[in-house]
Design an enzyme around this catalytic site. Structure first.
Site, mmCIF file in Angstrom:
data_model
loop_
_atom_site.group_PDB
_atom_site.id
_atom_site.type_symbol
_atom_site.label_atom_id
_atom_site.label_comp_id
_atom_site.label_asym_id
_atom_site.label_seq_id
_atom_site.Cartn_x
_atom_site.Cartn_y
_atom_site.Cartn_z
ATOM 1 N N HIS A 27 0.583 -2.401 -4.187
ATOM 2 C CA HIS A 27 1.177 -1.085 -3.903
ATOM 3 C C HIS A 27 2.620 -1.367 -3.500
ATOM 4 O O HIS A 27 3.001 -2.673 -3.082
ATOM 5 C CB HIS A 27 0.319 -0.685 -2.480
ATOM 6 C CG HIS A 27 0.853 0.863 -1.889
ATOM 7 N ND1 HIS A 27 2.188 0.924 -1.216
ATOM 8 C CD2 HIS A 27 0.198 2.024 -1.892
ATOM 9 C CE1 HIS A 27 2.271 2.260 -1.028
ATOM 10 N NE2 HIS A 27 0.988 2.785 -1.386
ATOM 11 N N ASP A 43 -3.227 -7.098 2.336
ATOM 12 C CA ASP A 43 -3.018 -5.757 2.593
ATOM 13 C C ASP A 43 -4.474 -5.138 2.679
ATOM 14 O O ASP A 43 -4.942 -5.115 1.430
ATOM 15 C CB ASP A 43 -2.372 -5.222 1.390
ATOM 16 C CG ASP A 43 -2.043 -3.693 1.462
ATOM 17 O OD1 ASP A 43 -2.834 -3.080 2.312
ATOM 18 O OD2 ASP A 43 -1.220 -3.335 0.789
ATOM 19 N N GLN A 91 -6.879 -0.665 1.677
ATOM 20 C CA GLN A 91 -7.989 0.350 1.090
ATOM 21 C C GLN A 91 -9.295 -0.563 1.177
ATOM 22 O O GLN A 91 -10.291 -0.201 0.706
ATOM 23 C CB GLN A 91 -7.722 0.057 -0.587
ATOM 24 C CG GLN A 91 -6.496 1.070 -0.769
ATOM 25 C CD GLN A 91 -6.610 2.406 -0.414
ATOM 26 O OE1 GLN A 91 -7.780 3.076 -0.443
ATOM 27 N NE2 GLN A 91 -5.511 3.435 -0.494
HETATM 28 C C1 LIG Z 1 -3.285 -0.783 -0.962
HETATM 29 C C2 LIG Z 1 -2.185 0.057 -0.001
HETATM 30 N N1 LIG Z 1 -1.407 -0.812 0.718
HETATM 31 C C3 LIG Z 1 -0.311 0.104 1.414
HETATM 32 C C4 LIG Z 1 -0.436 1.433 1.455
HETATM 33 C C5 LIG Z 1 0.680 2.059 2.371
HETATM 34 O O1 LIG Z 1 0.026 2.498 3.311
HETATM 35 P P1 LIG Z 1 0.913 3.459 4.502
HETATM 36 O O2 LIG Z 1 1.539 4.337 3.622
HETATM 37 O O3 LIG Z 1 -0.198 4.160 5.307
HETATM 38 O O4 LIG Z 1 1.665 2.508 5.337
HETATM 39 C C6 LIG Z 1 -1.237 1.918 0.741
HETATM 40 C C7 LIG Z 1 -1.328 3.451 0.950
HETATM 41 O O5 LIG Z 1 -1.570 4.158 0.076
HETATM 42 C C8 LIG Z 1 -2.263 1.329 0.117
HETATM 43 O O6 LIG Z 1 -3.186 2.048 -0.653
#
Ligand SMILES: Cc1ncc(COP(=O)(O)O)c(C=O)c1O
Length: 427
Positions: free
Chosen positions: A144, A221, A224
């Site tokens: 992401h 991270d 998900q």
């Molecule tokens: C794999 C992953 N990492 C990071 C994020 C970012 O999360 P947030 O927008 O809640 O900070 C997301 C959000 O879709 C995600 O799916």
């Protein structure tokens, strides 16, 4: 792989996480989510955008509203009863998160706004001061943007280099390439536990083991991952773990950075303000200890309380049965989509969590999303904040249905019926 490492990757092997014998009662849990009871465009809502944000059970909504109705006060400061109650609830939430992640100590849990802020904290406070020209940070093509851009920024500021682990055509991390790219210059590995665009579950424990064998710390991270599987940071042995409350059936605006105390103790604060200091004079500022050192200013108190309520709710479910239910639904959706000769599924990893990403020859993902919306079916379309991945796949965007434990076979049927309608309109 040791049993410990295997348990970290395979939820069903974890202690107290026995294989489900009873089918999961999705209809019963649905009743806990008031928002799912509504109609949109005159049809019952089918919510398949859970990877973007999950819906909230009544228990979470009540916890937040009760806090504002009876306990609202600032934390860590007041001597009055309300402030004591608010502080107690906020710090209790930290303990709930600590247990949820099986972290060794509650001071290893830092409340942040979400995964994005957690990763930025590590990029600014851990990576930036340590990086020198020629050093490397290792991410993957599946990331992401929030696990890509902060590292890119840290690299640009320091002259370090971002290296990217490729994937197979099925969407699995190339572990051979991972090992090859992990070199003497690697200062940190930052990988997603589960891909938001393809659903791939990465072998997190194996990733950590390989990096640690070369003395390299690992950030995972988990945005998900936590909604779909139990996560044990002690068994995984990762150095940092980030997740967002809102994808875990909790409120927006709150998230968690777990970090090993020995690392976070050495990291400088990244934001200055109230609460993160132990003393301030005109000449000198002394910083607070963990976790306050990283929580400058008034935190999202109600958010932390709501997150704790979400974790309590999730802990009350049979998580093995919920995971089995989600996998059965994912397989069912994929099977039904295989009847469409103009639909191409994207992301066929052997280990997947609740994501069905696809493109359709006859219709652009945006058109698919718009038609489905009118049929009462909410999905996500676009690049899913993964433009490097879309580029690798050779598509500008995909349509993505993402499942949660409260989804049912009827939801999948409604989704597939709506896709048939898209085909009628565009073919
Ligand atoms: C794999 C992953 N990492 C990071 C994020 C970012 O999360 P947030 O927008 O809640 O900070 C997301 C959000 O879709 C995600 O799916």
């Amino acid at each position: 792989m040791t049993r410990h490492a295997a348990a970290a990757e395979r939820p069903e092997l974890q202690q107290g996480f026995s294989p489900a014998h009873l089918p999961f009662d999705a209809d019963r849990v649905r009743a806990d989510f008031p928002i799912l009871q509504q109609q949109v465009y005159g049809r019952p809502l089918v919510y398949l955008d859970n990877a973007a944000t999950a819906q909230k059970p009544r228990a979470v909504i009540d916890a937040i509203s009760n806090y504002y109705l009876s306990d609202n006060a600032n934390v860590h400061r007041g001597v009055h009863l309300l402030s004591e109650r608010a502080t107690g609830a906020y710090e209790h939430a930290r303990t709930v998160v600590q247990r949820f992640l099986n972290a060794r100590e509650s001071r290893e849990v830092v409340f942040v706004r979400g995964t994005t802020e957690a990763i930025n904290l590590v990029a600014q406070s851990y990576a930036r001061p340590a990086l020198k020209p020629g050093d490397e940070i290792l991410v993957s093509i599946l990331e992401h943007h929030s696990n890509f851009v902060p590292w890119k920024m840290a690299c640009e500021a320091t002259g370090a280099r971002l290296r990217v682990v490729p994937m197979t055509d099925a969407g699995e991390l190339r572990m051979d390439e991972y090992e090859r790219l992990l070199g003497d210059r690697t200062r940190l590995v930052a990988l997603g536990h589960v891909s938001n665009a393809l659903g791939t579950i990465n072998p997190a424990a194996e990733i950590v083991r390989i990096a640690h064998a070369r003395g390299v710390p690992v950030l995972l991270d988990g945005a998900q991952a936590v909604p779909h599987m139990p996560v044990d940071v002690t068994a995984l042995d990762c150095d940092f773990y980030a997740f967002s409350g809102h994808k875990l059936f909790g409120p927006t605006g709150i998230g968690v950075l777990y970090g090993k105390a020995e690392l976070m103790n050495r990291m400088p604060p990244w934001q200055g303000g109230g609460d993160m200091i132990s003393s301030v004079t005109l000449d000198e500022v002394r910083y607070n200890t963990l976790p306050a050192k990283f929580e400058a200013g008034t935190p999202d108190i109600a958010g932390a309380i709501g997150l704790a309520a979400a974790i309590d709710y999730v802990n009350g479910l049979d998580r093995a049965a919920a995971a089995a239910h989600e996998s059965a639904l994912t397989r069912y959706a994929e099977e039904r989509l295989s009847d469409f000769d103009d639909v191409r599924l994207i992301g066929r990893a052997a280990a997947k969590a609740g994501i069905v990403s696809f493109v359709m020859a006859s219709a652009h993902p945006h058109d698919i999303g718009t038609v489905l919306d009118r049929e009462g079916v909410a999905i996500r379309t676009g690049h899913h904040c993964c433009q490097p991945l879309m580029h690798r796949l050779g598509v500008p965007a995909t349509a993505r249905a993402s499942l949660a434990f409260y989804n049912t076979r009827e939801d999948v049927d409604r989704f597939v019926d709506a896709l048939a309608r898209v085909r009628e309109m565009f073919a």
